[in-house]
Design a protein around this motif. Structure first.
Motif, PDB file in Angstrom:
ATOM      1  N   TRP A  55      71.531  23.990  30.882  1.00  0.00           N
ATOM      2  CA  TRP A  55      71.189  24.639  32.155  1.00  0.00           C
ATOM      3  C   TRP A  55      70.999  26.131  31.912  1.00  0.00           C
ATOM      4  O   TRP A  55      71.693  26.738  31.091  1.00  0.00           O
ATOM      5  CB  TRP A  55      72.310  24.467  33.165  1.00  0.00           C
ATOM      6  N   ASP A  56      70.114  26.715  32.669  1.00  0.00           N
ATOM      7  CA  ASP A  56      69.961  28.154  32.683  1.00  0.00           C
ATOM      8  C   ASP A  56      71.174  28.742  33.413  1.00  0.00           C
ATOM      9  O   ASP A  56      71.673  28.152  34.365  1.00  0.00           O
ATOM     10  CB  ASP A  56      68.653  28.492  33.427  1.00  0.00           C
ATOM     11  N   ARG A  57      71.652  29.894  32.983  1.00  0.00           N
ATOM     12  CA  ARG A  57      72.802  30.547  33.638  1.00  0.00           C
ATOM     13  C   ARG A  57      72.547  30.775  35.123  1.00  0.00           C
ATOM     14  O   ARG A  57      73.456  30.698  35.937  1.00  0.00           O
ATOM     15  CB  ARG A  57      73.123  31.895  32.971  1.00  0.00           C
ATOM     16  N   ALA A  58      71.301  31.053  35.495  1.00  0.00           N
ATOM     17  CA  ALA A  58      70.961  31.262  36.903  1.00  0.00           C
ATOM     18  C   ALA A  58      71.176  29.971  37.701  1.00  0.00           C
ATOM     19  O   ALA A  58      71.589  30.022  38.866  1.00  0.00           O
ATOM     20  CB  ALA A  58      69.521  31.743  37.044  1.00  0.00           C
ATOM     21  N   GLU A  59      70.910  28.817  37.091  1.00  0.00           N
ATOM     22  CA  GLU A  59      71.149  27.536  37.767  1.00  0.00           C
ATOM     23  C   GLU A  59      72.639  27.307  37.981  1.00  0.00           C
ATOM     24  O   GLU A  59      73.056  26.829  39.044  1.00  0.00           O
ATOM     25  CB  GLU A  59      70.570  26.375  36.956  1.00  0.00           C
ATOM     26  N   VAL A  60      73.438  27.635  36.995  1.00  0.00           N
ATOM     27  CA  VAL A  60      74.891  27.511  37.121  1.00  0.00           C
ATOM     28  C   VAL A  60      75.385  28.427  38.240  1.00  0.00           C
ATOM     29  O   VAL A  60      76.186  28.015  39.087  1.00  0.00           O
ATOM     30  CB  VAL A  60      75.604  27.827  35.786  1.00  0.00           C
ATOM     31  N   ALA A  61      74.889  29.655  38.258  1.00  0.00           N
ATOM     32  CA  ALA A  61      75.281  30.612  39.303  1.00  0.00           C
ATOM     33  C   ALA A  61      74.850  30.112  40.678  1.00  0.00           C
ATOM     34  O   ALA A  61      75.597  30.246  41.655  1.00  0.00           O
ATOM     35  CB  ALA A  61      74.683  31.988  39.016  1.00  0.00           C
ATOM     36  N   GLU A  62      73.668  29.523  40.765  1.00  0.00           N
ATOM     37  CA  GLU A  62      73.177  29.013  42.047  1.00  0.00           C
ATOM     38  C   GLU A  62      74.028  27.832  42.522  1.00  0.00           C
ATOM     39  O   GLU A  62      74.352  27.734  43.709  1.00  0.00           O
ATOM     40  CB  GLU A  62      71.703  28.598  41.931  1.00  0.00           C
ATOM     41  N   LEU A  63      74.404  26.956  41.610  1.00  0.00           N
ATOM     42  CA  LEU A  63      75.286  25.843  41.981  1.00  0.00           C
ATOM     43  C   LEU A  63      76.612  26.375  42.502  1.00  0.00           C
ATOM     44  O   LEU A  63      77.108  25.916  43.537  1.00  0.00           O
ATOM     45  CB  LEU A  63      75.510  24.912  40.790  1.00  0.00           C
ATOM     46  N   ALA A  64      77.185  27.342  41.822  1.00  0.00           N
ATOM     47  CA  ALA A  64      78.446  27.941  42.273  1.00  0.00           C
ATOM     48  C   ALA A  64      78.277  28.579  43.645  1.00  0.00           C
ATOM     49  O   ALA A  64      79.140  28.427  44.526  1.00  0.00           O
ATOM     50  CB  ALA A  64      78.939  28.974  41.257  1.00  0.00           C
ATOM     51  N   ARG A  65      77.165  29.284  43.851  1.00  0.00           N
ATOM     52  CA  ARG A  65      76.914  29.921  45.139  1.00  0.00           C
ATOM     53  C   ARG A  65      76.797  28.887  46.255  1.00  0.00           C
ATOM     54  O   ARG A  65      77.379  29.045  47.321  1.00  0.00           O
ATOM     55  CB  ARG A  65      75.630  30.757  45.066  1.00  0.00           C
ATOM     56  N   LEU A  66      76.069  27.819  46.004  1.00  0.00           N
ATOM     57  CA  LEU A  66      75.886  26.785  47.026  1.00  0.00           C
ATOM     58  C   LEU A  66      77.198  26.059  47.333  1.00  0.00           C
ATOM     59  O   LEU A  66      77.495  25.762  48.494  1.00  0.00           O
ATOM     60  CB  LEU A  66      74.804  25.794  46.586  1.00  0.00           C
ATOM     61  N   LEU A  67      77.983  25.767  46.303  1.00  0.00           N
ATOM     62  CA  LEU A  67      79.276  25.124  46.541  1.00  0.00           C
ATOM     63  C   LEU A  67      80.210  26.045  47.320  1.00  0.00           C
ATOM     64  O   LEU A  67      80.930  25.589  48.214  1.00  0.00           O
ATOM     65  CB  LEU A  67      79.918  24.705  45.212  1.00  0.00           C
ATOM     66  N   HIS A  68      80.177  27.336  47.016  1.00  0.00           N
ATOM     67  CA  HIS A  68      80.977  28.300  47.775  1.00  0.00           C
ATOM     68  C   HIS A  68      80.544  28.300  49.237  1.00  0.00           C
ATOM     69  O   HIS A  68      81.384  28.299  50.145  1.00  0.00           O
ATOM     70  CB  HIS A  68      80.843  29.703  47.176  1.00  0.00           C
ATOM     71  N   HIS A  69      79.259  28.284  49.461  1.00  0.00           N
ATOM     72  CA  HIS A  69      78.715  28.271  50.820  1.00  0.00           C
ATOM     73  C   HIS A  69      79.160  26.998  51.557  1.00  0.00           C
ATOM     74  O   HIS A  69      79.579  27.062  52.717  1.00  0.00           O
ATOM     75  CB  HIS A  69      77.189  28.361  50.750  1.00  0.00           C
ATOM     76  N   LEU A  70      79.111  25.865  50.888  1.00  0.00           N
ATOM     77  CA  LEU A  70      79.559  24.602  51.480  1.00  0.00           C
ATOM     78  C   LEU A  70      81.051  24.652  51.795  1.00  0.00           C
ATOM     79  O   LEU A  70      81.488  24.261  52.882  1.00  0.00           O
ATOM     80  CB  LEU A  70      79.255  23.443  50.539  1.00  0.00           C
TER      81      LEU A  70
END
Length: 164
Positions: free
Chosen positions: A143-158
């Motif tokens: 995975w690209d680091r940006a994808e990992v960061a985006e997953l973390a951001r979305l899970l935080h939002h959820l």
């Protein structure tokens, strides 16, 4: 019209006899969260046993929170996790008996106490957490680091939505 999710056809089906239809995106979300949560529960059980053979899987999350926040009142922990005071009290008592947390008087309110992770609890927890993080790094190596960061951001939002 929404995007196709996992090749399930159109975004909305008419549903039974003129019903309002089915949102495939939300069905896909429910399915993927169910799989994720089942695997996370199993993983938490394994990690809890690695911290201490007698540690309950649900109590592992308390160590995560206490490691991040140093100390908190039991009522704050209960509110954060969305569970009752009795549940938190039972889990904290078990952690205390295992020597992983300690309670001390709250200087702001002598009637209350603060829960703090012990040095031994922190060392055991961080050893397991670091091993878990390394497993994530290996599983998501492509995975690209940006994808990992985006997953973390979305899970935080959820998670933030679930809190309110």
């Amino acid at each position: 019209m929404g995007a196709d999710v996992h090749g399930n056809g159109t975004a909305k089906d008419p549903g039974p006899a003129g019903g309002s239809g089915v949102d495939h995106e939300f069905l896909a979300l429910e399915r993927e969260l169910a799989v994720f949560l089942r695997r996370a529960r199993a993983s938490s059980g394994e990690m809890a046993r690695e911290v201490h053979p007698e540690l309950e899987p649900a109590a592992y999350g308390l160590l995560v929170r206490l490691d991040e926040n140093n100390c908190q009142r039991a009522t704050e922990l209960a509110a954060y996790f969305g569970v009752g005071k009795a549940t938190i009290s039972r889990q904290l008592r078990a952690l205390e008996e295992l020597g992983l947390v300690t309670r001390e008087p709250d200087p702001a309110d002598g009637r209350a106490s603060l829960v703090r992770i012990t040095d031994e609890g922190r060392a055991r927890f961080r050893r397991v957490r670091d091993a878990r993080r390394e497993r994530y790094v290996q599983k998501l190596a492509d995975w690209d680091r940006a994808e990992v960061a985006e997953l973390a951001r979305l899970l935080h939002h959820l998670n933030a939505r679930a809190e309110s």
